[in-house]
Design a protein around this motif. Structure first.
Motif: not given
Length: 331
Positions: A305, A80, A303, A145, A77, A299, A73-74
């Motif tokens: 989010q 992105s 980020l 994400l 991120a 996220g 997941q990192t």
């Protein structure tokens, strides 16, 4: 019977005919992506009995699972961050290159020995592999994400529930469906194209699981997955060249894309090979179901989010549906 004969019988070596348990152990090989469904653990029972595993090895397996999920997941991120310069297409192209390098080095496919019967699912897997990553990263660009990964996770969840006739799985399917309806409810800020891309990624992930089963039966070891990754990278080669010509990447954008490829492709793949030998298949599948939560947290923290309470409840409901389905299985 004489004493001498009795003594020779006691000292004679044991029969060399292996027991069924020994034969089962001897035929086990290193797991590959075709040996387990993403989100559902092993398909062929490659993980040994957890009761026979030292506590230290189990702890190492759990720590590796956590690291693998966070890495995946990192990486998304970080990738992105390159979207404004080279877009999701450019980032996915670089990710496919990195995945091909890693898988070809590990799988070492003997391409010349492949028959057309073997090539067909491998080519299909390559197309699905590229489409899955492209649709997921495009969804991340539009809806964030956490929601993108949650919608993508519906793919393996549907595969797990589709062939079951248990009432508990029917309830899990209803819970997941209600959560999806809640996520995609009409509202002014809804990005239906982004949600559609997330659902396309889910369809691709489900297809990836089914094709991986076929490839695993027809091609030995990790050769099929490695060949598919190589074909996918070749398919994205002109795409990468076109992006580089029309949208020349900056040094930072190229670095973000490469890091995304390493963290989201190389690290999780190698970590899963390590993990599957140290934790039960059920525990592996259960942890994989938590990936949407990890994506939402990364996220949010990385980020900015943030999700509303409704979205968090929907994400939790989808994760709980998969976890309940796994925990209530026998065998």
């Amino acid at each position: 019977m004489s004493r001498a004969h009795d003594r020779r019988m006691r000292l004679a070596p044991a029969s060399r005919t292996p027991s069924p348990r020994a034969m089962d152990t001897a035929h086990r090989t290193a797991p590959t992506p075709a040996d387990y469904d993403l989100g559902q653990g092993l398909e062929r029972g490659l993980a040994p009995d957890p009761d026979q595993r030292p506590t230290g090895r189990r702890f190492a397996g759990v720590a590796t699972m956590i690291g693998s999920g966070l890495s995946n997941q990192t990486g998304a991120a970080i990738g992105s961050q390159a979207f404004p310069v080279i877009g999701p297409v450019g980032v996915v192209a670089v990710r496919q290159y990195v995945a091909a390098i890693v898988l070809l080095a590990v799988g070492r496919p003997r391409l010349r020995s492949f028959t057309w019967w073997q090539w067909r699912p491998v080519v299909g897997l390559a197309v699905v592999f590229g489409t899955m990553n492209l649709s997921l990263y495009s969804a991340i660009d539009r809806i964030g994400l956490g929601l993108a990964v949650t919608l993508e996770f519906l793919g393996p969840l549907c595969i797990a529930l589709a062939g079951s006739r248990r009432r508990v799985d029917a309830c899990c399917a209803l819970v997941a469906a209600a959560a999806v309806v809640t996520l995609m409810r009409p509202r002014p800020s809804a990005d239906y194209l982004g949600m559609g891309l997330g659902l396309l990624a889910a369809v691709c992930w489900a297809s990836y699981i089914l094709l991986n089963r076929t490839v695993g039966r027809r091609v030995p070891g990790a050769q099929g997955s490695a060949a598919a990754a190589g074909i996918s990278a070749l398919m994205f080669l002109p795409v990468g060249i076109a992006v580089a010509v029309h949208q020349p990447p900056t040094v930072s954008a190229a670095a973000y894309a490469i890091i995304a490829g390493v963290l989201s492709s190389a690290v999780p793949y190698l970590a899963d090979l390590f993990t599957l030998r140290r934790v039960p298949a059920q525990a592996f599948g259960l942890f994989m179901s938590v990936n949407p939560v990890l994506a939402a947290l990364v996220g949010w923290v990385g980020l900015g989010q943030s999700l509303g309470w409704t979205e968090w409840i929907s994400v939790g409901a989808i994760v709980a549906a998969n976890a309940l389905s796994i925990l209530t299985r026998r065998g």
